[in-house]
Design a protein around this motif. Structure first.
Motif, PDB file in Angstrom:
ATOM      1  N   LEU A 160      37.921  40.338  40.815  1.00 17.88           N
ATOM      2  CA  LEU A 160      38.969  39.388  41.205  1.00 17.88           C
ATOM      3  C   LEU A 160      40.187  39.536  40.304  1.00 17.88           C
ATOM      4  N   ALA A 161      39.973  39.792  39.019  1.00 17.92           N
ATOM      5  CA  ALA A 161      41.090  39.989  38.096  1.00 17.92           C
ATOM      6  C   ALA A 161      41.880  41.246  38.457  1.00 17.92           C
ATOM      7  N   ALA A 162      41.167  42.322  38.855  1.00 19.31           N
ATOM      8  CA  ALA A 162      41.854  43.551  39.258  1.00 19.31           C
ATOM      9  C   ALA A 162      42.664  43.334  40.532  1.00 19.31           C
ATOM     10  N   PHE A 163      42.093  42.609  41.482  1.00 20.17           N
ATOM     11  CA  PHE A 163      42.823  42.317  42.718  1.00 20.17           C
ATOM     12  C   PHE A 163      44.001  41.385  42.450  1.00 20.17           C
ATOM     13  N   ALA A 164      43.872  40.515  41.455  1.00 20.21           N
ATOM     14  CA  ALA A 164      44.971  39.606  41.122  1.00 20.21           C
ATOM     15  C   ALA A 164      46.204  40.384  40.661  1.00 20.21           C
ATOM     16  N   GLY A 165      45.978  41.510  39.981  1.00 23.49           N
ATOM     17  CA  GLY A 165      47.109  42.339  39.572  1.00 23.49           C
ATOM     18  C   GLY A 165      47.865  42.886  40.767  1.00 23.49           C
ATOM     19  N   ALA A 166      47.120  43.324  41.781  1.00 21.24           N
ATOM     20  CA  ALA A 166      47.772  43.814  43.004  1.00 21.24           C
ATOM     21  C   ALA A 166      48.478  42.683  43.731  1.00 21.24           C
ATOM     22  N   SER A 167      47.858  41.495  43.746  1.00 19.96           N
ATOM     23  CA  SER A 167      48.471  40.355  44.427  1.00 19.96           C
ATOM     24  C   SER A 167      49.785  39.962  43.769  1.00 19.96           C
ATOM     25  N   GLN A 200      29.920  38.535  45.554  1.00 19.59           N
ATOM     26  CA  GLN A 200      29.250  37.265  45.322  1.00 19.59           C
ATOM     27  C   GLN A 200      30.242  36.114  45.342  1.00 19.59           C
ATOM     28  N   ASN A 201      31.464  36.368  44.893  1.00 12.52           N
ATOM     29  CA  ASN A 201      32.507  35.346  44.881  1.00 12.52           C
ATOM     30  C   ASN A 201      33.592  35.647  45.913  1.00 12.52           C
ATOM     31  N   ALA A 202      33.183  36.176  47.066  1.00  7.91           N
ATOM     32  CA  ALA A 202      34.149  36.564  48.105  1.00  7.91           C
ATOM     33  C   ALA A 202      34.983  35.387  48.588  1.00  7.91           C
ATOM     34  N   SER A 203      34.454  34.175  48.507  1.00  6.73           N
ATOM     35  CA  SER A 203      35.197  33.011  48.983  1.00  6.73           C
ATOM     36  C   SER A 203      36.478  32.776  48.178  1.00  6.73           C
ATOM     37  N   LYS A 209      46.903  34.819  47.666  1.00  8.55           N
ATOM     38  CA  LYS A 209      47.628  34.698  48.934  1.00  8.55           C
ATOM     39  C   LYS A 209      48.499  35.909  49.247  1.00  8.55           C
ATOM     40  N   HIS A 210      49.088  36.522  48.230  1.00  8.57           N
ATOM     41  CA  HIS A 210      49.953  37.668  48.501  1.00  8.57           C
ATOM     42  C   HIS A 210      49.131  38.889  48.915  1.00  8.57           C
ATOM     43  N   LEU A 211      47.986  39.085  48.266  1.00  8.32           N
ATOM     44  CA  LEU A 211      47.107  40.187  48.655  1.00  8.32           C
ATOM     45  C   LEU A 211      46.492  39.917  50.019  1.00  8.32           C
ATOM     46  N   MET A 212      46.181  38.673  50.318  1.00  7.09           N
ATOM     47  CA  MET A 212      45.615  38.336  51.628  1.00  7.09           C
ATOM     48  C   MET A 212      46.643  38.594  52.737  1.00  7.09           C
ATOM     49  N   ARG A 213      47.909  38.283  52.460  1.00  8.29           N
ATOM     50  CA  ARG A 213      48.964  38.588  53.446  1.00  8.29           C
ATOM     51  C   ARG A 213      49.052  40.088  53.675  1.00  8.29           C
ATOM     52  N   PRO A 238      36.866  39.398  58.061  1.00 12.24           N
ATOM     53  CA  PRO A 238      35.474  39.049  57.761  1.00 12.24           C
ATOM     54  C   PRO A 238      35.266  37.544  57.773  1.00 12.24           C
ATOM     55  N   PRO A 239      34.141  37.066  58.291  1.00  9.72           N
ATOM     56  CA  PRO A 239      33.877  35.621  58.259  1.00  9.72           C
ATOM     57  C   PRO A 239      33.800  35.116  56.832  1.00  9.72           C
ATOM     58  N   LYS A 240      34.191  33.854  56.656  1.00 10.12           N
ATOM     59  CA  LYS A 240      34.178  33.275  55.315  1.00 10.12           C
ATOM     60  C   LYS A 240      32.754  33.250  54.772  1.00 10.12           C
ATOM     61  N   LYS A 241      32.625  33.731  53.555  1.00  2.29           N
ATOM     62  CA  LYS A 241      31.307  33.828  52.937  1.00  2.29           C
ATOM     63  C   LYS A 241      31.102  32.672  51.970  1.00  2.29           C
ATOM     64  N   ALA A 242      29.965  31.995  52.091  1.00  4.00           N
ATOM     65  CA  ALA A 242      29.674  30.887  51.196  1.00  4.00           C
ATOM     66  C   ALA A 242      29.415  31.405  49.787  1.00  4.00           C
ATOM     67  N   PRO A 243      29.847  30.658  48.767  1.00  2.00           N
ATOM     68  CA  PRO A 243      29.601  31.101  47.394  1.00  2.00           C
ATOM     69  C   PRO A 243      28.109  31.234  47.108  1.00  2.00           C
ATOM     70  N   ALA A 244      27.758  32.264  46.375  1.00  2.00           N
ATOM     71  CA  ALA A 244      26.354  32.456  46.020  1.00  2.00           C
ATOM     72  C   ALA A 244      25.940  31.410  44.994  1.00  2.00           C
ATOM     73  N   LYS A 245      24.721  30.938  45.109  1.00  2.00           N
ATOM     74  CA  LYS A 245      24.191  29.940  44.185  1.00  2.00           C
ATOM     75  C   LYS A 245      23.201  30.586  43.236  1.00  2.00           C
TER      76      LYS A 245
END
Length: 263
Positions: A160-167, A200-203, A209-213, A238-245
């Motif tokens: 998520l941190a790596a993707f945040a850089g792209a976002s 595991q934390n796909a949700s 938001k910028h990467l999602m756009r 992809p369908p929304k994935k529930a957080p792993a417990k």
């Protein structure tokens, strides 16, 4: 060190004729999907051949061009895929194949030397920063490796941190480089798609938001839709994935009753 910028303008010996890609034909395979999308954007017809079919039809060709340079997997054994057949031999590795298609397609390597270097930089970013954290999720979801809950949490945070850089980079941009889609966008799109489907934390992915756009922009490109559906995908978000417990700790067994001493 990436040197593709030195010859990105040259006429690369890759015609627009149909090309053979030795790769996993599964629509869920990230490398095959990236190559198929790049080929569609470049206007190249791509024929995907399963490595096991190559081995059965021509063992000598298999040994020569599908060498055991990567660890074995459960399905194909020790092969280096994807491998693209070109006029002068074979090109191995997903991003090497993307670069071939980029030089054959108009604008897919940017429109200037500087943009070409940026495309290379983003491909390297995916290789060095995103894939090491992201790919284990894919391998675990298909049963190739085992991953504990705590390992998944760590990998998920790092990805998520790596993707945040792209976002952050995309905050004021539609595409990663220049004003039109390049293979840099393809590589990041495929990596983020895998994260949204398997992490595991796909949700937490849509919070970028910028990467999602950017993801939705690439996903709805007609050529991208064409490539995904040709591989058997549905072309949908992809369908929304529930957080792993965290798995519950097993209840300790009650102590055994003392046995009576023999008389």
């Amino acid at each position: 060190v990436t040197v593709s910028v030195l010859y990105w303008r040259d006429d690369f010996p890759l015609s627009m004729a149909a090309r053979t890609l030795i790769a996993n034909p599964d629509a869920a395979d990230r490398a095959t999907r990236a190559c198929a999308i790049a080929a569609a954007l470049a206007g190249i017809e791509l024929r995907v051949v399963d490595p096991s079919d190559i081995n059965a039809a021509n063992p000598a060709l298999y040994r020569q061009n599908c060498h055991p340079a990567l660890p074995a997997d459960a399905r194909h054994g020790p092969v280096r895929v994807p491998a693209l057949r070109v006029d002068h031999g074979y090109v191995f590795g997903c991003h090497a194949v993307l670069r071939c298609f980029a030089r054959a397609g108009k604008g897919m390597y940017g429109s200037t030397d500087f943009e070409a270097s940026q495309v290379d930089a983003w491909l390297d970013y995916v290789t060095s920063e995103i894939d090491p954290e992201n790919i284990p999720f894919l391998l675990a979801s298909f049963g190739f490796v085992e991953m504990t809950y705590d390992e998944g949490v760590t990998k998920g945070k790092n990805a998520l941190a790596a993707f945040a850089g792209a976002s952050k980079w995309l905050e004021t941009r539609t595409f990663l480089v220049g004003e039109r889609i390049t293979v840099a966008d393809v590589a990041v799109f495929v990596a983020f798609d895998g994260f949204l489907r398997h992490a595991q934390n796909a949700s937490e992915g849509p919070k970028l938001k910028h990467l999602m756009r950017h993801y939705l922009t690439v996903l709805h490109h007609p050529k991208v839709q064409e490539a995904i559906k040709a591989m058997g995908g549905d072309g949908l978000v992809p369908p929304k994935k529930a957080p792993a417990k965290r798995p519950a700790k097993p209840t300790p067994a009650p102590p055994a009753a003392p046995t009576a001493a023999p008389e």
